[in-house]
Motif scaffolding. Sequence first.
Motif, PDB file in Angstrom:
ATOM      1  N   GLY A   1       2.456  11.331   5.869  1.00 57.49           N
ATOM      2  CA  GLY A   1       2.205  12.292   6.957  1.00 57.49           C
ATOM      3  C   GLY A   1       0.850  12.049   7.619  1.00 57.49           C
ATOM      4  O   GLY A   1       0.732  12.005   8.844  1.00 57.49           O
TER       5      GLY A   1
ATOM      6  N   ASP B   1      -2.569   2.313  -7.809  1.00 53.23           N
ATOM      7  CA  ASP B   1      -3.302   3.462  -8.360  1.00 53.23           C
ATOM      8  C   ASP B   1      -4.747   3.365  -7.883  1.00 53.23           C
ATOM      9  O   ASP B   1      -5.424   2.365  -8.146  1.00 53.23           O
TER      10      ASP B   1
ATOM     11  N   ASP C   1      -0.792   4.435  -2.151  1.00 51.64           N
ATOM     12  CA  ASP C   1      -0.287   5.521  -3.010  1.00 51.64           C
ATOM     13  C   ASP C   1       0.374   4.925  -4.227  1.00 51.64           C
ATOM     14  O   ASP C   1       0.708   3.744  -4.247  1.00 51.64           O
TER      15      ASP C   1
END
Length: 881
Positions: free
Chosen positions: A58, A93, A77
């Motif tokens: 988003g 990570d 992500d």
Amino acid sequence: MGKSQKKTGKGRLDKYYKLAKEQGYRARSAFKLIQLNKKYNFLESARCCIDLCAAPGGWLQVASKYMPMNSVIIGVDLVPIKPIPRVVTFASDITTPQCRNLIRAEVKDWKADVVLHDGAPNVGTAWIQDAYDQSELVLMSLKLAVEFLVKGGTFVTKVFRSGDYNNLIWVFNQLFGKVEATKPPSSRNVSAEIFVVCRDFLAPKYIDPKFLDPKHVFKDLSASIPESSDKLTRAHNAESTVFQPDKKRRKRDGYEDGNYTLFKSIPASEYVHGTDPIAVLGSVNKITFQTDEEKEWLTLDITSGDVKANCDDLKVLGKGDFKALIKWRLALREELGLDVKLKETGDAIETVEIIEEVDEEQMIQDELERLNAENAARTKRNRRRANEIRNKTIQRMQLQMTAPMDIGLELQDASLGGQDDFFDLQGAEKGMRKRGGVSSLIGADGVVVQESEGEEDDPSDDEVLDSDEEREKRNQELETELDGLYETYQSRLRERDAKFKVKEGREKNKEREAWEGIKDASDDEGDSDTDEGGWEKMEQVREHDDNSSSGEESDEEGSRPLSGEKRSSRSTESSRDTKRPRLLTKLKEPPPSGSQASKVWFSQDIFAGINNDLEDIEDEDGDDVEMGGVHFNDDEAMETSEDNHNTDHAEEGEEWDDEDDFEVVPQADEDVDMWDVSNVDEDALKQAHIQKHGLTTAEAMTLAQQLVNREKTKTQLINDGFNRYSLNAKDGLPSWFLDDENKHYKPNIPVTKEAIAALRAKQRALDARPIKKIAEAKARKKFKAAQRLEKAMKKAEGVNDTSDMSEREKAAQIEKLMRKGLSKGKPKKEIKLVVAKGAHKGVKGRPKGVKGRYTMVDSRMKKEVMAKKRADKANKKRKRA
Ligand SMILES: C[S@@+](CC[C@H](N)C(=O)[O-])C[C@H]1O[C@@H](n2cnc3c(N)ncnc32)[C@H](O)[C@@H]1O
């Protein structure tokens, strides 16, 4: 996150959710970045943006939308992010060096203008753990940010409000020029998240790794770094400023700085010289004597052993100990000359008080006022009590415990007899007299007219009782009098109601009151003046009066030594007696005790022949008589004869002359009378109940079984009737007690297991019986089955009689008929229920794939049917009521 959770949790389907959907954002969180950017404008000018923890993307969408064309946008992500135009994404990570390398590989030697971090570790673990991970993640993202941010760049991160929040902010402040925490409107209020926008990255040459090490950052940090100090310098000297703070944080739980122990002691001098000794005693555990001066205090007389012991442990001070310590302090202060000044001041004040001019008149006035107030209070109290008593009396009258007429008359009589205080309270009595006695309180319809409070407080009633004791005494007297009145009322009832009298007589039989012997009539009269008095005397006199003519009564009354009120009630009664027809007169009224027992005894057949001889047997000297082996006195003999006389008449069924005011009360069989303690109606009722329902109590069942099984004879049962409960003297016992005894003081009739089992079986049989409706339905069913069978039989007979069928055919036909006859009739056609949802929703006509009879149903219909049923039920109930 599961789909269902997403839709239901926290009311997720809010306007931002819808907006995000409308505008094609992958997450509603996109609006958070939009709003943050609106406020701080960091995206428009950015050429390179790194979004840490970016899935589902988003924020990346927003960055791609707001950042200039050709800018570099990198999203990282744990989970892969669906491709977004102009955005480079990879899964990694952010806490790992691998992630750092990936970013480095992507940005090359560029620096990012903006580093975004909206990481949220996971869902489902405990809040404390979540918060810590979040903070750690923030610090990790900061680590990446400081590595990739350009000087003056912006770092936007999400922080949760937790214990680490301040520490993080402190660290941010060390590295950025402007740090602002904000909560965009799209962030839910229920969420603990806050967004921190750190602008103007300082890009120090050296950043102490401890700044970015959770172990150090989330340790206790100081918030008091001198504002004046240069931020860079501060950053360089981080260790000395952050990890060795100038001032330690004050613990919220109240520990003093540097003192983490619970035990506290203070020197005695501090306690003695201090201004707040109470606070010291409340907060300290021990008072110590260490200095020479303090040790000297220990040797003083005023420092007793108790004081020393108290000083040793202040936490266990009792009230006395506490006072002792305060006194000791004062004494010591005086001793030390610390309180001299104060004392002097006190004296001065006292002196001022003494020399103050005393206004004698004022004092007298005050005293008078005080006395008046006291007097008024007493009067009020008395009046209230009087009112209470009066109300009690009225209540008694309402409960028909006291004949209202009697009270009125007694009142008048009392006043005539000079017993001004008859009604105990002068005020009340006066008031009543003015209004024509208590009787006036009762309206024509017998309703008690309550007086208003205002009337009670009438100043004319100001006369009060002398003392509380006197009032109490009079109250007690009043109680006694009222009890007496209740007795009178009962005796009146007895006289008026023949049934009541008979019932009472039987009750007495039942109780077989202790034989007290009956005194000679002459003795009675003689004794009446000396031994007995009060109520019993009056009762005896009244009984005597009953035997004499009514005309004589009024004449004799005056000479009798009765109390005023009793006399009056008697005289009134006498005068009334002359007017109304009496039900029982010539029969001698039995004496209050013993007579019923004797009556029962002598009414036995064995004494039948000696009735007429009783007078002859009467001892001339008035001595007691021995009869049938029973010792009894003259009175009893008299009474017996009369009793038998009455019984004879009753048995003969003779009609007594109305003029004699006699009415023969039909007596049941005497033998039965002995045990028939309740009235006749009650017995009849019991019989009716037994007839209708059978034996319903375990006691009755036990007795019945014992009788049937010949375990007990009738005589034994009768003998059992004589028990401690049947020999109870009631004399002098208050009515409330007797009422209570009637309820609870009853023989405990034994019950057997068998009786209880029989009763239970009976109850079970009763329970097993179907209700009428069901029984009727069952009978109908049976009847119809029988009809069907009969019909089948007839048909079978017809088949059997036919000659044009072979035996085999006949048998088959008959079997078919019989099967039909035995079956439960036509099977009901099944109606299929089709729920009007899914494919069947809104279908008109037969739904697809449904054969046979069907009914369309929907949830609304079900609700409506239920509601209708409820309404019908309620209507039915209302109609019945
Ligand atoms: C609230 S979402 C981010 C939403 C995103 N800002 C958007 O607008 O689509 C938080 C994300 O942080 C990610 N995350 C959590 N721990 C991470 C880690 N150690 N490394 C990378 N991503 C992580 C989660 O996978 C999750 O997708």
